[in-house]
Enzyme design. Sequence first.
Site, PDB file in Angstrom:
ATOM      1  N   TYR A   1       0.802  -1.239   0.021  1.00  0.00           N
ATOM      2  CA  TYR A   1       0.050   0.103  -0.222  1.00  0.00           C
ATOM      3  C   TYR A   1       1.012   1.225   0.086  1.00  0.00           C
ATOM      4  O   TYR A   1       2.204   1.190  -0.554  1.00  0.00           O
ATOM      5  CB  TYR A   1      -0.922  -0.174   1.390  1.00  0.00           C
ATOM      6  CG  TYR A   1      -1.932   0.949   1.309  1.00  0.00           C
ATOM      7  CD1 TYR A   1      -2.867   1.045   0.443  1.00  0.00           C
ATOM      8  CD2 TYR A   1      -2.173   1.194   2.515  1.00  0.00           C
ATOM      9  CE1 TYR A   1      -3.891   1.787   0.752  1.00  0.00           C
ATOM     10  CE2 TYR A   1      -3.284   2.447   2.712  1.00  0.00           C
ATOM     11  CZ  TYR A   1      -4.002   2.658   1.686  1.00  0.00           C
ATOM     12  OH  TYR A   1      -5.201   3.488   1.893  1.00  0.00           O
TER      13      TYR A   1
ATOM     14  N   ASP B   1      -9.726   6.987  -5.591  1.00  0.00           N
ATOM     15  CA  ASP B   1      -8.650   7.938  -6.547  1.00  0.00           C
ATOM     16  C   ASP B   1      -9.250   8.319  -7.997  1.00  0.00           C
ATOM     17  O   ASP B   1      -8.403   8.352  -8.859  1.00  0.00           O
ATOM     18  CB  ASP B   1      -7.461   7.064  -6.645  1.00  0.00           C
ATOM     19  CG  ASP B   1      -6.603   6.902  -5.386  1.00  0.00           C
ATOM     20  OD1 ASP B   1      -6.943   7.779  -4.387  1.00  0.00           O
ATOM     21  OD2 ASP B   1      -5.552   6.682  -5.327  1.00  0.00           O
TER      22      ASP B   1
ATOM     23  N   ASP C   1     -13.726   6.569  -0.656  1.00  0.00           N
ATOM     24  CA  ASP C   1     -12.936   6.354   0.518  1.00  0.00           C
ATOM     25  C   ASP C   1     -11.991   7.501   0.749  1.00  0.00           C
ATOM     26  O   ASP C   1     -11.909   8.313   1.798  1.00  0.00           O
ATOM     27  CB  ASP C   1     -12.036   5.155   0.392  1.00  0.00           C
ATOM     28  CG  ASP C   1     -11.393   4.768   1.491  1.00  0.00           C
ATOM     29  OD1 ASP C   1     -11.889   4.931   2.548  1.00  0.00           O
ATOM     30  OD2 ASP C   1     -10.160   4.644   1.681  1.00  0.00           O
TER      31      ASP C   1
ATOM     32  N   ASN D   1      -0.426  11.701   0.635  1.00  0.00           N
ATOM     33  CA  ASN D   1       0.437  10.422   0.404  1.00  0.00           C
ATOM     34  C   ASN D   1       0.830  10.562  -1.257  1.00  0.00           C
ATOM     35  O   ASN D   1       0.328  11.352  -2.035  1.00  0.00           O
ATOM     36  CB  ASN D   1      -0.487   9.149   0.016  1.00  0.00           C
ATOM     37  CG  ASN D   1      -1.138   8.762   1.574  1.00  0.00           C
ATOM     38  OD1 ASN D   1      -0.193   8.897   2.484  1.00  0.00           O
ATOM     39  ND2 ASN D   1      -2.284   8.465   1.803  1.00  0.00           N
TER      40      ASN D   1
HETATM   41  P1  NAD Z   1      -7.901  16.682  -4.389  1.00  0.00           P
HETATM   42  O1  NAD Z   1      -6.980  16.568  -6.083  1.00  0.00           O
HETATM   43  O2  NAD Z   1      -9.132  16.256  -4.430  1.00  0.00           O
HETATM   44  O3  NAD Z   1      -7.463  17.760  -3.706  1.00  0.00           O
HETATM   45  C1  NAD Z   1      -6.246  18.507  -3.387  1.00  0.00           C
HETATM   46  C2  NAD Z   1      -6.456  19.780  -3.068  1.00  0.00           C
HETATM   47  O4  NAD Z   1      -5.223  20.572  -2.914  1.00  0.00           O
HETATM   48  C3  NAD Z   1      -7.112  20.938  -4.209  1.00  0.00           C
HETATM   49  O5  NAD Z   1      -8.057  21.677  -3.326  1.00  0.00           O
HETATM   50  C4  NAD Z   1      -5.974  21.861  -4.677  1.00  0.00           C
HETATM   51  O6  NAD Z   1      -6.569  22.958  -4.714  1.00  0.00           O
HETATM   52  C5  NAD Z   1      -5.120  21.800  -3.359  1.00  0.00           C
HETATM   53  N1  NAD Z   1      -3.605  22.181  -3.767  1.00  0.00           N
HETATM   54  C6  NAD Z   1      -2.942  21.671  -4.664  1.00  0.00           C
HETATM   55  N2  NAD Z   1      -1.776  22.498  -4.647  1.00  0.00           N
HETATM   56  C7  NAD Z   1      -1.784  23.409  -3.747  1.00  0.00           C
HETATM   57  C8  NAD Z   1      -0.839  24.150  -2.814  1.00  0.00           C
HETATM   58  N3  NAD Z   1       0.309  24.444  -3.583  1.00  0.00           N
HETATM   59  N4  NAD Z   1      -1.528  25.002  -1.833  1.00  0.00           N
HETATM   60  C9  NAD Z   1      -2.455  24.681  -1.418  1.00  0.00           C
HETATM   61  N5  NAD Z   1      -3.369  23.815  -1.843  1.00  0.00           N
HETATM   62  C10 NAD Z   1      -3.167  23.144  -3.017  1.00  0.00           C
HETATM   63  O7  NAD Z   1      -7.026  15.291  -3.766  1.00  0.00           O
HETATM   64  P2  NAD Z   1      -7.460  14.870  -2.335  1.00  0.00           P
HETATM   65  O8  NAD Z   1      -8.209  13.554  -2.727  1.00  0.00           O
HETATM   66  O9  NAD Z   1      -7.984  15.682  -1.552  1.00  0.00           O
HETATM   67  O10 NAD Z   1      -5.830  14.102  -1.928  1.00  0.00           O
HETATM   68  C11 NAD Z   1      -4.986  15.247  -1.599  1.00  0.00           C
HETATM   69  C12 NAD Z   1      -4.063  14.434  -0.973  1.00  0.00           C
HETATM   70  O11 NAD Z   1      -4.511  13.841   0.293  1.00  0.00           O
HETATM   71  C13 NAD Z   1      -3.301  13.337  -1.717  1.00  0.00           C
HETATM   72  O12 NAD Z   1      -1.897  13.381  -1.398  1.00  0.00           O
HETATM   73  C14 NAD Z   1      -3.840  12.025  -0.906  1.00  0.00           C
HETATM   74  O13 NAD Z   1      -3.038  10.850  -1.378  1.00  0.00           O
HETATM   75  C15 NAD Z   1      -4.042  12.422   0.243  1.00  0.00           C
HETATM   76  N6  NAD Z   1      -4.883  11.550   0.774  1.00  0.00           N
HETATM   77  C16 NAD Z   1      -4.591  10.889   2.017  1.00  0.00           C
HETATM   78  C17 NAD Z   1      -5.430   9.896   2.834  1.00  0.00           C
HETATM   79  C18 NAD Z   1      -5.028   9.141   4.233  1.00  0.00           C
HETATM   80  O14 NAD Z   1      -5.530   8.542   4.442  1.00  0.00           O
HETATM   81  N7  NAD Z   1      -4.015   9.668   4.654  1.00  0.00           N
HETATM   82  C19 NAD Z   1      -6.781   9.637   2.099  1.00  0.00           C
HETATM   83  C20 NAD Z   1      -6.968  10.524   1.080  1.00  0.00           C
HETATM   84  C21 NAD Z   1      -6.354  11.199   0.422  1.00  0.00           C
END
Ligand code: NAD
Length: 545
Positions: free
Chosen positions: A97, A240, A262, A402
Amino acid sequence: MKNYLHLKRGVDLLHDPLLNKGTAFTAAEREQLGLRGLLSPRITTMHEQLDRVLESFRRKTSDLEKYIYLVSLQERNETLFYRVVTENLGEMMPIIYTPTVGLACQKWGHFFRRSRGLYISTEDRGQITRILGNWPHPDIRMIVVTDGERILGLGDLGANGMGIPLGKLSLYTACAGLHPAQCLPIMLDVGTDTESLLADPLYIGLPNHRLRGPAYDEFLEEFVTSVQMFFPKACLQFEDFGNANAFSLLQRYRDRICTFNDDIQGTAAVTLAGLASSLRLTGGRLADRKFLFLGAGEAGIGIGHLIVEALKSEGVAEETARRQCWFVDSKGLVVRGRTDLVEHKKPFAHEHRAVSTLLESVEALKPAALIGVSGTTGGFTQPVVEAMARLNPRPVIFALSNPTSKAECTAEQAYAWSAGRAIFASGSPFAPVTLGGTTHVPGQGNNAYIFPGVGLGVVASGSTRVTDEMFFVAAKTLAGLVTDADLALGRIYPDLARIREVSLAIAVAVAEVAYARGLAREARPESVAGLVQSYVYQPVYADYV
Ligand code: NAD
């Protein structure tokens, strides 16, 4: 499984990963199932096989090699694979993972050996039901599907994103015990807009740009309808997808079928649990805190909505609750006056002057917790963490993006820049950090603590829907399992070694919601825990003769 087994013998049996025991087939089994001569003569126990697997695994010099090794074990012998992964989850979860699965997805076409999971491409339009029928296992209960547009924080990896459904479903089995034959990973190949993949002759997907607009929606509609027809008892987990599609698909299907996203809902639950546990270190109530997010996408907005639900349950009015959650996106603080906001950000666009940076936002809002879900490496700079530490005796710093390379800060940075006072969690694992003689153990704020248990609860109860209330109770259950010993180490989540116990407890709580809300297909059994337990697959060899 037994009936299915008796149809197989000889090479067919050895080539079925769900049934194969390799050198552990007994003399009687070898005799009666046509295996004599097809296996090396010495019969080994599962323990001996485990020793061999561990030795080979640990001899690999890179994480990607370890990933490839485990995948090939899974292809040969799933029982042994799940046994070794279950017993060594702390060591192997980062391989199957995040973070290693991210690396694997980036290089997927280059070490590709054989297809796993089900691929449905835009060329299959009109025939999706027929393709679902090619899957060898009929009783599917959990599907993880992606279109590869936003793989972890790595962007659009197209069909290479198949590693994610495969990895997630491995965790459903390893962490919660869902039977591997009831799990189905699906890649919807709708193309990719990543030019380097389109130009790569070893890319495994269709070399087309992404399907978008109404044609995409129609494709998804055919897919969802076909799944419902073909696997009526399956829960469909979206994973994703790019955020525009993720929000609209959830909206479109959540009240129609048994589904969840998720990234939006699971992440919310694990984060809420971490925030609740951190209160045991800081004192105070959730209702007294302000939360600032870096990133206003699926994860961030999902967490925001669940925090609002939690605050409402503490008696806070919805509007007040929303005003405790603030977001910074790539354009600065999300405020009402902005004209560039997409729909999902608007509920959290509050009255405030424009603020362009995270640091200024921290200074202006004085949050108790900073939550990174932006996929931006180093988004939490030293001045940001120092400001949080100045404003809070125990600043809560969650760098949830991540894989590890995308984390907003490292564990070491969070502890060092806050003089060891940060309550830190990250999406991908970080090793403990020793600072001034004290060792801090970071928590892994990963939805792997949530989705396996939610899935098991939904499957066991036969729930027809997955509701926000289920994620709320999952968060509460997870927080309730954090011990004082965990907190003494600075860890706001239970030890990963307890993940099966965690998942089972969450499954029971989720199933109870299904019964209480009239969502379960069957009547509530006398023992919900007993029912949940009856769905748990144990990675042990069956006696075949
Ligand atoms: P997403 O694409 O829906 O959202 C990303 C957000 O970040 C957007 O609002 C974008 O505008 C913002 N962003 C991008 N660049 C930026 C910057 N320089 N400054 C400020 N904001 C910025 O993606 P998501 O699904 O929300 O996922 C985001 C991250 O969270 C990914 O890296 C993902 O792996 C991680 N994540 C972690 C978990 C966990 O279990 N820990 C679960 C889901 C997602």
